[in-house]
Design a protein around this motif. Structure first.
Motif, mmCIF file in Angstrom:
data_model
loop_
_atom_site.group_PDB
_atom_site.id
_atom_site.type_symbol
_atom_site.label_atom_id
_atom_site.label_comp_id
_atom_site.label_asym_id
_atom_site.label_seq_id
_atom_site.Cartn_x
_atom_site.Cartn_y
_atom_site.Cartn_z
ATOM 1 N N GLY A 112 -15.003 -7.972 -1.822
ATOM 2 C CA GLY A 112 -16.132 -7.062 -1.766
ATOM 3 C C GLY A 112 -15.796 -5.585 -1.670
ATOM 4 O O GLY A 112 -16.664 -4.773 -1.380
ATOM 5 N N HIS A 113 -14.554 -5.226 -1.916
ATOM 6 C CA HIS A 113 -14.132 -3.822 -1.855
ATOM 7 C C HIS A 113 -13.911 -3.288 -3.269
ATOM 8 O O HIS A 113 -12.856 -2.734 -3.584
ATOM 9 C CB HIS A 113 -12.854 -3.679 -1.029
ATOM 10 C CG HIS A 113 -12.957 -4.211 0.364
ATOM 11 N ND1 HIS A 113 -13.811 -3.688 1.309
ATOM 12 C CD2 HIS A 113 -12.327 -5.236 0.974
ATOM 13 C CE1 HIS A 113 -13.686 -4.352 2.441
ATOM 14 N NE2 HIS A 113 -12.788 -5.308 2.262
ATOM 15 N N GLU A 114 -14.928 -3.448 -4.130
ATOM 16 C CA GLU A 114 -14.795 -3.044 -5.535
ATOM 17 C C GLU A 114 -14.516 -1.545 -5.672
ATOM 18 O O GLU A 114 -13.633 -1.147 -6.422
ATOM 19 C CB GLU A 114 -16.055 -3.407 -6.328
ATOM 20 C CG GLU A 114 -16.275 -4.876 -6.526
ATOM 21 C CD GLU A 114 -17.085 -5.503 -5.396
ATOM 22 O OE1 GLU A 114 -17.498 -4.771 -4.456
ATOM 23 O OE2 GLU A 114 -17.288 -6.725 -5.438
ATOM 24 N N THR A 115 -15.269 -0.738 -4.964
ATOM 25 C CA THR A 115 -15.089 0.722 -5.074
ATOM 26 C C THR A 115 -13.680 1.120 -4.676
ATOM 27 O O THR A 115 -13.026 1.901 -5.379
ATOM 28 C CB THR A 115 -16.127 1.460 -4.208
ATOM 29 O OG1 THR A 115 -17.429 1.076 -4.655
ATOM 30 C CG2 THR A 115 -15.971 2.958 -4.318
ATOM 31 N N GLU A 116 -13.193 0.574 -3.569
ATOM 32 C CA GLU A 116 -11.844 0.917 -3.111
ATOM 33 C C GLU A 116 -10.787 0.441 -4.108
ATOM 34 O O GLU A 116 -9.798 1.126 -4.348
ATOM 35 C CB GLU A 116 -11.575 0.312 -1.728
ATOM 36 C CG GLU A 116 -12.390 0.918 -0.619
ATOM 37 C CD GLU A 116 -13.740 0.232 -0.409
ATOM 38 O OE1 GLU A 116 -14.193 -0.529 -1.311
ATOM 39 O OE2 GLU A 116 -14.358 0.452 0.650
ATOM 40 N N GLY A 117 -10.996 -0.737 -4.690
ATOM 41 C CA GLY A 117 -10.056 -1.249 -5.684
ATOM 42 C C GLY A 117 -9.991 -0.373 -6.915
ATOM 43 O O GLY A 117 -8.919 -0.084 -7.443
ATOM 44 N N ILE A 118 -11.151 0.076 -7.364
ATOM 45 C CA ILE A 118 -11.208 0.935 -8.543
ATOM 46 C C ILE A 118 -10.625 2.308 -8.238
ATOM 47 O O ILE A 118 -9.894 2.885 -9.047
ATOM 48 C CB ILE A 118 -12.659 1.019 -9.059
ATOM 49 C CG1 ILE A 118 -13.090 -0.366 -9.564
ATOM 50 C CG2 ILE A 118 -12.798 2.058 -10.151
ATOM 51 C CD1 ILE A 118 -14.578 -0.542 -9.692
ATOM 52 N N GLU A 119 -10.928 2.826 -7.052
ATOM 53 C CA GLU A 119 -10.337 4.115 -6.659
ATOM 54 C C GLU A 119 -8.813 4.010 -6.563
ATOM 55 O O GLU A 119 -8.099 4.931 -6.946
ATOM 56 C CB GLU A 119 -10.941 4.590 -5.341
ATOM 57 C CG GLU A 119 -12.381 5.053 -5.488
ATOM 58 C CD GLU A 119 -13.061 5.363 -4.164
ATOM 59 O OE1 GLU A 119 -12.508 5.017 -3.092
ATOM 60 O OE2 GLU A 119 -14.148 5.953 -4.209
ATOM 61 N N TYR A 120 -8.313 2.896 -6.046
ATOM 62 C CA TYR A 120 -6.869 2.675 -5.985
ATOM 63 C C TYR A 120 -6.272 2.685 -7.391
ATOM 64 O O TYR A 120 -5.257 3.340 -7.640
ATOM 65 C CB TYR A 120 -6.570 1.352 -5.270
ATOM 66 C CG TYR A 120 -5.120 0.949 -5.327
ATOM 67 C CD1 TYR A 120 -4.170 1.606 -4.551
ATOM 68 C CD2 TYR A 120 -4.702 -0.081 -6.155
ATOM 69 C CE1 TYR A 120 -2.839 1.248 -4.605
ATOM 70 C CE2 TYR A 120 -3.375 -0.455 -6.211
ATOM 71 C CZ TYR A 120 -2.447 0.207 -5.430
ATOM 72 O OH TYR A 120 -1.118 -0.154 -5.497
ATOM 73 N N LEU A 121 -6.925 1.997 -8.322
ATOM 74 C CA LEU A 121 -6.460 1.998 -9.714
ATOM 75 C C LEU A 121 -6.405 3.408 -10.286
ATOM 76 O O LEU A 121 -5.475 3.767 -11.007
ATOM 77 C CB LEU A 121 -7.386 1.152 -10.587
ATOM 78 C CG LEU A 121 -7.224 -0.345 -10.537
ATOM 79 C CD1 LEU A 121 -8.367 -1.024 -11.274
ATOM 80 C CD2 LEU A 121 -5.885 -0.764 -11.113
ATOM 81 N N SER A 122 -7.398 4.213 -9.971
ATOM 82 C CA SER A 122 -7.467 5.557 -10.549
ATOM 83 C C SER A 122 -6.365 6.464 -10.007
ATOM 84 O O SER A 122 -6.018 7.454 -10.641
ATOM 85 C CB SER A 122 -8.843 6.180 -10.302
ATOM 86 O OG SER A 122 -9.024 6.476 -8.938
ATOM 87 N N ARG A 123 -5.788 6.118 -8.851
ATOM 88 C CA ARG A 123 -4.721 6.940 -8.265
ATOM 89 C C ARG A 123 -3.322 6.496 -8.667
ATOM 90 O O ARG A 123 -2.351 7.184 -8.375
ATOM 91 C CB ARG A 123 -4.818 6.905 -6.736
ATOM 92 C CG ARG A 123 -6.023 7.586 -6.169
ATOM 93 C CD ARG A 123 -5.936 7.685 -4.657
ATOM 94 N NE ARG A 123 -5.801 6.419 -3.980
ATOM 95 C CZ ARG A 123 -6.818 5.660 -3.559
ATOM 96 N NH1 ARG A 123 -8.053 6.060 -3.771
ATOM 97 N NH2 ARG A 123 -6.595 4.531 -2.939
ATOM 98 N N LEU A 124 -3.202 5.354 -9.318
ATOM 99 C CA LEU A 124 -1.878 4.828 -9.641
ATOM 100 C C LEU A 124 -1.151 5.690 -10.665
ATOM 101 O O LEU A 124 -1.748 6.194 -11.604
ATOM 102 C CB LEU A 124 -1.980 3.401 -10.173
ATOM 103 C CG LEU A 124 -2.258 2.323 -9.148
ATOM 104 C CD1 LEU A 124 -2.397 0.973 -9.827
ATOM 105 C CD2 LEU A 124 -1.165 2.265 -8.095
ATOM 106 N N GLU A 125 0.137 5.804 -10.458
ATOM 107 C CA GLU A 125 0.985 6.512 -11.401
ATOM 108 C C GLU A 125 1.224 5.631 -12.629
ATOM 109 O O GLU A 125 1.214 4.408 -12.539
ATOM 110 C CB GLU A 125 2.331 6.839 -10.758
ATOM 111 C CG GLU A 125 2.239 7.771 -9.565
ATOM 112 C CD GLU A 125 1.805 9.169 -9.966
ATOM 113 O OE1 GLU A 125 2.237 9.645 -11.028
ATOM 114 O OE2 GLU A 125 1.024 9.776 -9.215
ATOM 115 N N ALA A 126 1.465 6.275 -13.741
ATOM 116 C CA ALA A 126 1.788 5.528 -14.962
ATOM 117 C C ALA A 126 3.168 4.900 -14.796
ATOM 118 O O ALA A 126 4.135 5.594 -14.525
ATOM 119 C CB ALA A 126 1.770 6.464 -16.161
ATOM 120 N N SER A 127 3.224 3.598 -14.929
ATOM 121 C CA SER A 127 4.508 2.899 -14.855
ATOM 122 C C SER A 127 4.367 1.537 -15.515
ATOM 123 O O SER A 127 3.262 1.112 -15.849
ATOM 124 C CB SER A 127 4.960 2.729 -13.401
ATOM 125 O OG SER A 127 4.264 1.680 -12.785
#
Length: 167
Positions: A112-127
């Motif tokens: 149920g933490h969709e927003t946090e999961g998506i925000e985490y994805l948006s902060r990830l470095e390209a790798s």
């Protein structure tokens, strides 16, 4: 009905008692999982036990520590999703550490933490470790355009990185 409600609490209390008497590696793992179980009923106690389990895991030998931290990261993402970045950085060690970001996102989405999961994805470095599979699932849950755009940009950066440097 009262006995059915009391039984899980008694089982958790017994599991906690046994965990506290166990070797450090077992104690760390047990505290982490007990915290996960408690997160549905009492967040403050779950956070306290998770932090205690994390401290135990950090004090273990290198091999055990890596394994415990890689398992702690997705558990922590279900209890305190805001700590995902720090947990992922600490747990992304060794060859299996590359799966940590994917596990984190799936754990957040499924709890149920969709927003946090998506925000985490948006902060990830390209790798090459970008969790494309988790991002694909997360994109379907996005509602806010700004977060959606940031997550898509992050995925595109990672895709370009992988195309420029294929392994």
């Amino acid at each position: 009905l009262i006995d059915a409600l009391r039984m899980p609490q008694e089982l958790l209390a017994e599991a906690l008692w046994e965990a506290l008497k166990a070797e450090p590696e077992v104690r760390a793992g047990a505290l982490l999982w007990i915290a996960r179980v408690l997160s549905g009923a009492g967040r403050a106690e779950a956070v306290r036990l998770f932090d205690q389990g994390l401290a135990e895991a950090r004090s273990c030998s290198a091999g055990s520590r890596g394994y415990l931290l890689q398992n702690a990261a997705p558990i922590g993402a279900t209890i305190t999703p805001g700590a995902a970045d720090a947990l992922a950085a600490e747990a992304a060690i060794g060859p299996s550490g590359r799966y940590v970001p994917m596990k984190l996102v799936f754990a957040m989405l499924s709890h149920g933490h969709e927003t946090e999961g998506i925000e985490y994805l948006s902060r990830l470095e390209a790798s090459e470790n970008y969790p494309f599979e988790a991002a694909e699932q997360a994109f379907g849950t996005m509602k806010a355009d700004a977060i959606r755009l940031a997550a898509f940009r992050s995925a595109l950066r990672a895709m370009r990185h992988c195309m420029a440097d294929p392994q």
